[in-house]
Motif scaffolding. Structure first.
Motif, PDB file in Angstrom:
ATOM      1  N   LEU A 164      86.617   4.826  26.998  1.00 29.54           N
ATOM      2  CA  LEU A 164      86.284   4.602  25.586  1.00 29.54           C
ATOM      3  C   LEU A 164      85.841   5.906  24.931  1.00 29.54           C
ATOM      4  O   LEU A 164      85.247   6.781  25.588  1.00 29.54           O
ATOM      5  CB  LEU A 164      85.152   3.577  25.454  1.00 29.54           C
ATOM      6  N   PRO A 165      86.044   6.004  23.581  1.00 25.62           N
ATOM      7  CA  PRO A 165      85.564   7.212  22.893  1.00 25.62           C
ATOM      8  C   PRO A 165      84.030   7.223  22.873  1.00 25.62           C
ATOM      9  O   PRO A 165      83.384   6.197  22.773  1.00 25.62           O
ATOM     10  CB  PRO A 165      86.125   7.063  21.484  1.00 25.62           C
ATOM     11  N   GLU A 166      83.455   8.382  22.921  1.00 22.16           N
ATOM     12  CA  GLU A 166      82.005   8.516  22.937  1.00 22.16           C
ATOM     13  C   GLU A 166      81.481   8.657  21.499  1.00 22.16           C
ATOM     14  O   GLU A 166      82.061   9.377  20.692  1.00 22.16           O
ATOM     15  CB  GLU A 166      81.567   9.715  23.763  1.00 22.16           C
ATOM     16  N   ARG A 167      80.332   7.923  21.194  1.00 24.33           N
ATOM     17  CA  ARG A 167      79.727   7.980  19.863  1.00 24.33           C
ATOM     18  C   ARG A 167      78.252   8.367  20.007  1.00 24.33           C
ATOM     19  O   ARG A 167      77.495   7.751  20.749  1.00 24.33           O
ATOM     20  CB  ARG A 167      79.823   6.618  19.152  1.00 24.33           C
ATOM     21  N   ARG A 168      77.884   9.426  19.282  1.00 20.24           N
ATOM     22  CA  ARG A 168      76.504   9.911  19.241  1.00 20.24           C
ATOM     23  C   ARG A 168      76.100  10.127  17.785  1.00 20.24           C
ATOM     24  O   ARG A 168      76.758  10.908  17.094  1.00 20.24           O
ATOM     25  CB  ARG A 168      76.375  11.232  20.005  1.00 20.24           C
ATOM     26  N   PRO A 169      75.082   9.454  17.235  1.00 22.00           N
ATOM     27  CA  PRO A 169      74.315   8.443  17.952  1.00 22.00           C
ATOM     28  C   PRO A 169      75.081   7.145  18.041  1.00 22.00           C
ATOM     29  O   PRO A 169      76.005   6.899  17.289  1.00 22.00           O
ATOM     30  CB  PRO A 169      73.072   8.290  17.071  1.00 22.00           C
ATOM     31  N   PHE A 170      74.650   6.321  18.967  1.00 21.03           N
ATOM     32  CA  PHE A 170      75.274   5.029  19.169  1.00 21.03           C
ATOM     33  C   PHE A 170      74.556   4.039  18.252  1.00 21.03           C
ATOM     34  O   PHE A 170      73.418   3.650  18.505  1.00 21.03           O
ATOM     35  CB  PHE A 170      75.138   4.613  20.633  1.00 21.03           C
ATOM     36  N   THR A 171      75.213   3.659  17.155  1.00 23.86           N
ATOM     37  CA  THR A 171      74.537   2.893  16.104  1.00 23.86           C
ATOM     38  C   THR A 171      75.054   1.464  16.021  1.00 23.86           C
ATOM     39  O   THR A 171      76.194   1.170  16.390  1.00 23.86           O
ATOM     40  CB  THR A 171      74.720   3.559  14.735  1.00 23.86           C
ATOM     41  N   PHE A 172      74.153   0.614  15.507  1.00 22.30           N
ATOM     42  CA  PHE A 172      74.480  -0.787  15.255  1.00 22.30           C
ATOM     43  C   PHE A 172      73.639  -1.223  14.061  1.00 22.30           C
ATOM     44  O   PHE A 172      72.479  -0.818  13.913  1.00 22.30           O
ATOM     45  CB  PHE A 172      74.143  -1.650  16.471  1.00 22.30           C
ATOM     46  N   LEU A 216      68.667  -4.750   9.927  1.00 21.08           N
ATOM     47  CA  LEU A 216      68.332  -4.243  11.249  1.00 21.08           C
ATOM     48  C   LEU A 216      69.232  -3.061  11.551  1.00 21.08           C
ATOM     49  O   LEU A 216      70.455  -3.142  11.353  1.00 21.08           O
ATOM     50  CB  LEU A 216      68.533  -5.343  12.303  1.00 21.08           C
ATOM     51  N   THR A 217      68.651  -1.983  12.038  1.00 23.17           N
ATOM     52  CA  THR A 217      69.449  -0.818  12.452  1.00 23.17           C
ATOM     53  C   THR A 217      68.976  -0.392  13.832  1.00 23.17           C
ATOM     54  O   THR A 217      67.785  -0.459  14.149  1.00 23.17           O
ATOM     55  CB  THR A 217      69.294   0.357  11.478  1.00 23.17           C
ATOM     56  N   LEU A 218      69.958   0.038  14.659  1.00 22.95           N
ATOM     57  CA  LEU A 218      69.676   0.614  15.977  1.00 22.95           C
ATOM     58  C   LEU A 218      70.436   1.920  16.068  1.00 22.95           C
ATOM     59  O   LEU A 218      71.651   1.974  15.810  1.00 22.95           O
ATOM     60  CB  LEU A 218      70.117  -0.329  17.091  1.00 22.95           C
ATOM     61  N   ALA A 219      69.744   2.969  16.424  1.00 20.94           N
ATOM     62  CA  ALA A 219      70.364   4.277  16.662  1.00 20.94           C
ATOM     63  C   ALA A 219      69.941   4.688  18.051  1.00 20.94           C
ATOM     64  O   ALA A 219      68.763   5.054  18.267  1.00 20.94           O
ATOM     65  CB  ALA A 219      69.923   5.295  15.623  1.00 20.94           C
TER      66      ALA A 219
END
Length: 727
Positions: free
Chosen positions: A109-117, A188-191
């Motif tokens: 899978l591609p890498e995501r920084r930061p990993f957000t939701f 709601l946010t997640l980083a």
């Protein structure tokens, strides 16, 4: 030859094939048997390998991967989050018993920084966006979002990617969604592992619970990066501080945690050493924070002066309650009241002033200034008094030096006494009203006679609950002090001034008693400054004015002057002698008399009618138990003598009567003596003695019952009968 050889070779081949066919058929049968055997044994082998592979992947924590078997050959599939994970899965499969070959068909899978939701909640709808580490995580997250009946959108925007923080990222998202669902709306946010939550709480209990939860222990791998949940709106936005000696108890709402700290600092600075018990809660709906803090600092300044007090802020209004311990503290509070913070207004100022004992106040009214001192029971009562003073003392500066105090009468009763005092002082040139509770003591000089009379009338009927002492209220000072009574025919004109109501009553009594019911035109007025002995001199002058046909009695400061026409030739000398006997220095005396003009003769009948008319309007009085004619009756006898001189041919009979009291013999002698005294007086006044006769009947001919004083007075009488002389 060649053909033969070919035939020979062909036949040999046929023979060879014929011999090999059984062998070929056996091999074909064996191959078919092997194929059948392999076909029937492969399915259970693949199933066993599939189960073993799933178990190994589950135990190693690599549930993202799966294995597909063809016989004993494995194909590794899935989206790997890291190269190390691919190698770990490959090694695990290769180490399985019965696996011959492992082919790697996974993708990275591609890498995501930061990993957000992120998740945005609006009512019952939740919109998702961001990254998830796996399809399994995606399924768990969507299931959690849908729990409780919420609708979920944005599933297609959740992209699988590498870069999730260590641990179970889906578990972190699910925990965050559980908190988001406690809000009507929010985000709601997640980083990576840092969570942010914003929105507005449904109620204070929910806000407190959510704040306590998120500021407490969080799941492993999660930190709280931002808590921007707003408390619910409080309407009205209330805040209250109650001081009980050394403790301040705070309740209500504050707009933020920082504001709570600022409040504590402001109150501690305003009331050094105070203990603070803070039960406030966060809420929205406050005015602008800076303006609100100004109101809090105002509250601190007020409570610094109130050991027992309360200040309440409600939206943009302020209420201050308590009891001031001293007049200094109360004055400071009144100053604060006039310095209301910007954007706020004081709607209740219920601070009880210190107690005053005795509770007194006064008004000093001068020509140019009225000064109010002492105590007032309330601000409203004080304002009413000031308004009354400014209205009543037109053109006079009103100086207010009063203080508010407790311990006095009810404000309504106090205001009634105060208004009464102002009303009376408004009628004075100078004066003072001292008030102790509801007792009003008036003193001063009235501005004019009418004002003085109004004051004296008012003090006789003060307001209910108010007592008045006006003994020191003086009429206006008159200079020069003048008074006169002018007699013309049957009319009297009174003018000038008298010193008080008592003297005025004595003068009016003499006028009504001694002047034969003459019409009295009284335009006199009360006035101060009368010379000493005024009443004695005026009453003596009036007694002699009765003997004048027309004339005037006048007083100017210390001079008494009597002028007019005398009816009796002897009257001038007698009048002056009597006045000099009675009127004492420092009065001076002046008399000017002229003889009355002789009137034309009348017949006996007319003479009798005129005499009877005089006796119907006046009574000849005597000294008690004596035959001496009272000085106030000499004017009547002079007028009777004037009438009798006009009918020289008539004879006159004078009869005396007494009441039925005492010794009858004495009454008879007294009645005769009084009749003879009148005859002697008439004779001396110019009526021929041979025309006169006297008789006494004692109480023998009463005209009224003697059981009343009025009846006795009627029976004590002199009758005069006028007849023609007998031939």
């Amino acid at each position: 030859m060649e053909d033969e050889d070919r035939r020979t070779a062909g036949m040999g081949a046929k023979r060879t094939v014929g011999r090999l066919w059984p062998l070929i058929a056996g091999l074909l049968a064996l191959a078919l048997l092997v194929v059948f055997t392999l076909a029937t044994a492969r399915e259970p082998i693949e199933a066993d390998l599939d189960a073993a592979a799933r178990d190994i992947l589950a135990r190693t924590g690599e549930s993202w991967a799966s294995a597909r078997f063809e016989g004993r050959d494995a194909t590794m599939e899935g989206e790997a989050l890291a190269e190390e994970a691919r190698a770990k899965v490959r090694a695990s499969l290769e180490g399985m018993f019965g696996v011959r070959v492992v082919r790697d068909a996974t993708t990275l899978l591609p890498e995501r920084r930061p990993f957000t939701f992120s998740a945005v909640k609006d009512g019952r709808t939740i919109a998702l966006d961001g990254y998830v580490p796996s399809a399994d995580a995606l399924a768990r997250i969507i299931a959690a979002a849908r729990s409780g009946g919420d609708q979920v959108t944005g599933q297609d925007r959740l992209v699988r990617a590498r870069g999730a923080p260590p641990g179970d990222f889906a578990a972190l998202v699910i925990y965050g969604l559980a908190q988001l669902k406690k809000l009507p709306t929010g985000r709601l946010t997640l980083a990576d592992g840092a969570m942010g939550l914003e929105g507005r709480a449904r109620d204070l209990a929910g806000f407190d619970e959510l704040a306590q939860t998120l500021h407490g222990p969080l799941p492993s791998g999660m930190v709280l990066a931002r808590f921007a949940v707003r408390p619910p709106v409080a309407a009205p936005f209330l805040w209250s501080a109650v001081r009980d000696g050394t403790v301040l108890r705070l309740s209500g709402y504050v707009p933020s945690a920082q504001a709570r700290s600022d409040v504590a600092a402001a109150l501690s600075a305003a009331v050094p050493g105070i203990g603070i018990k803070d039960d406030t809660r966060l809420a929205d709906g406050a005015p602008a924070t800076e303006l609100w803090m100004r109101a809090v600092r105002f509250a601190g300044s007020a409570l610094a002066q109130l050991p027992e007090g309360r200040v309440t802020l409600s939206d943009t209004t302020i209420a201050v309650e308590g009891a001031a311990p001293s007049f200094t503290a109360f004055d400071i509070l009144l100053t604060l009241r006039r310095q209301t913070p910007e954007g706020f207004q004081i709607v209740r100022f219920a601070v009880e002033p210190p107690r005053a004992s005795p509770f007194t106040w006064q008004i000093e009214r001068g020509a140019e200034q009225a000064r109010l001192t002492g105590f007032a029971p309330s601000e409203d009562a004080r304002r009413l008094l000031l308004d009354a003073a400014r209205s009543g003392f037109q053109g006079v500066q009103v100086v207010d030096e009063m203080q508010l105090a407790s311990g006095g009468p009810p404000p309504e009763l106090w205001a009634s006494a105060a208004s009464f005092a102002v009303s009376q002082l408004s009628r004075m040139r100078t004066g003072t009203a001292h008030v102790l509770g509801t007792q009003v003591i008036l003193e001063g000089e009235a501005s004019d006679s009418a004002g003085y009379l109004l004051v004296m009338q008012a003090v006789r009927t003060p307001p209910a609950g108010v007592t008045v002492d006006a003994a020191e209220v003086r009429p206006p000072t008159i200079s020069p002090y003048v008074f006169s009574v002018r007699r013309e025919a049957d009319e009297l004109t009174v003018s000038g001034f008298y010193p008080d109501a008592e003297v005025h009553a004595a003068i009016r009594s003499a006028l009504e008693r001694d002047f034969l019911r003459a019409k009295v035109n009284d335009v006199s007025a009360v006035g101060g400054g009368a010379p000493a002995g005024f009443q004695v001199a005026v009453l003596a002058g009036l007694a002699e004015l009765t003997r004048l046909g027309s004339g005037e009695l006048s007083v100017t400061d210390g001079q008494l002057r009597l002028t007019g026409t005398v009816l009796n030739p002897n009257a001038a000398t007698e009048i002056e002698a009597e006045l000099r006997r009675v009127v004492r220095p420092a009065f001076s005396l002046e008399t000017i008399f002229q003889p009355a003009v002789n009137l034309p003769p009348v017949n006996t009948m007319e003479c009798g009618r005129l005499t009877g008319d005089l006796l119907s309007r006046g009574v000849i009085r005597f000294a008690t138990a004596s035959a001496q004619i009272d000085r106030q009756s000499r004017g009547l006898v002079d007028r009777i003598a004037q009438v009798l001189r006009r009918c020289p041919d008539a004879v006159v009979r004078v009869t005396g009567h007494t009441d039925g009291m005492g010794d009858p013999e004495f009454n008879l002698r007294l009645s005769e003596a009084r009749a003879n005294a009148v005859v002697a007086y008439l004779s001396a006044a110019g009526v021929a003695s041979d025309r006169l006769s006297a008789a006494g009947f004692g109480s023998g001919q009463p005209v009224a019952p003697n059981d009343t004083e009025a009846g006795k007075a009627l029976n004590r009488r002199i009758e005069i009968e006028v007849k023609e002389r007998a031939p």
